[in-house]
Write a protein that holds these residues in place. Structure first.
Motif: not given
Length: 268
Positions: A82-86, A204-212, A217-220, A244-250
């Motif tokens: 997930y991070f290596k693709r960055l 484009e495939p290297c762009r990460p989802l907001q939920r790590s 730990f999340y990204l924006a 939204q991801a944080i709310v889903q993981d509440y």
């Protein structure tokens, strides 16, 4: 599509701060993160600030340009896919230029304009587009000077000279490179060595989802996965998707918080 009616700190940032504070939140300025400290299981223990303070939370969001995130990544995370693709997402230098002229330019409009210049990508006459800069007698152009790799190390005067040569092509009846027509009253050059990521094939495939994959730990940021390219619109949308991801993981996050409290209460 519209411009702010004034400067961003007062007309954009301050209302956001006031809204957060009205809901019991806190905004700390001049509080840079020095290190992401980890628990034994690889999750975030806290954020250590450069002033020595420690930030503890139930969820952590890193909302920065991608290059800053890569500098702060803990060693334990760097080999995670997930991070290596960055590594393929690399910010490019951008230069913003503000030029105040002694007269009103005739061929500008109340809008952001794309330029046919090879150096000036977009520009706007802020005396028309922004209430705070409104002036019936003088124009103030704000321009994006890009690509800027070859220019970022040049002096401000060199950059302004190049800009005026390009503007003379865009406004031949009103601007000349030697200022024999419209004259510069003042100017300001803002250099950003690493700005938005460079759009290259297969990035484009290297762009990460907001939920790590790291729990809690999340990204924006505009480089994260959303339907826009690097832009202010993309940054805003990434923030909404992150929330939204944080709310889903509440439920999961709440359980983690209770677990930490229980561990703390058992410590001597």
């Amino acid at each position: 599509m519209a411009f702010l009616d004034g400067n961003p700190p007062e007309r954009l940032c301050l209302p956001i701060v006031e809204h957060i504070q009205s809901l019991g939140g806190e905004v700390r300025l001049n509080s840079r993160v020095q290190k992401i400290e980890l628990n034994d299981d690889g999750t975030v223990k806290n954020f250590l600030l450069t002033n020595g303070n420690v930030i503890d939370g139930d969820a952590y969001v890193f909302a920065t340009p991608v290059d800053i995130l890569k500098l702060q990544l803990p060693e334990n995370w760097k080999e995670m896919a997930y991070f290596k693709r960055l590594e393929k997402l690399v910010g490019v230098p951008v230069i913003n230029i503000h030029i105040w002229f002694d007269r009103k330019l005739k061929n500008t409009y109340d809008h952001l304009l794309f330029s046919r210049s090879s150096l000036l990508s977009v520009y706007a006459d802020m005396s028309l587009t922004c209430k705070e800069y409104y002036n019936p007698n003088q124009s103030m152009l704000e321009l994006v000077f890009a690509p800027a790799e070859e220019w970022i190390s040049c002096s401000d005067s060199e950059i302004i000279d190049a800009t005026m040569k390009e503007l003379a092509k865009l406004f031949p009846d009103e601007i000349s490179a030697d200022q024999s027509k419209a004259k510069i009253v003042k100017y300001h050059v803002v250099k950003t060595p690493r700005s938005v990521y460079k759009t290259i094939p297969n990035c484009e495939p290297c762009r990460p989802l907001q939920r790590s994959p790291v729990e809690g730990f999340y990204l924006a940021g505009d480089y994260t996965k959303q339907k826009y390219l690097a832009s202010m619109e993309g940054a805003v949308l990434s923030g909404k998707l992150c929330a939204q991801a944080i709310v889903q993981d509440y439920v999961l996050l709440a359980a983690r918080g209770k677990g930490r409290l229980a561990e703390a209460s058992m410590c001597p």
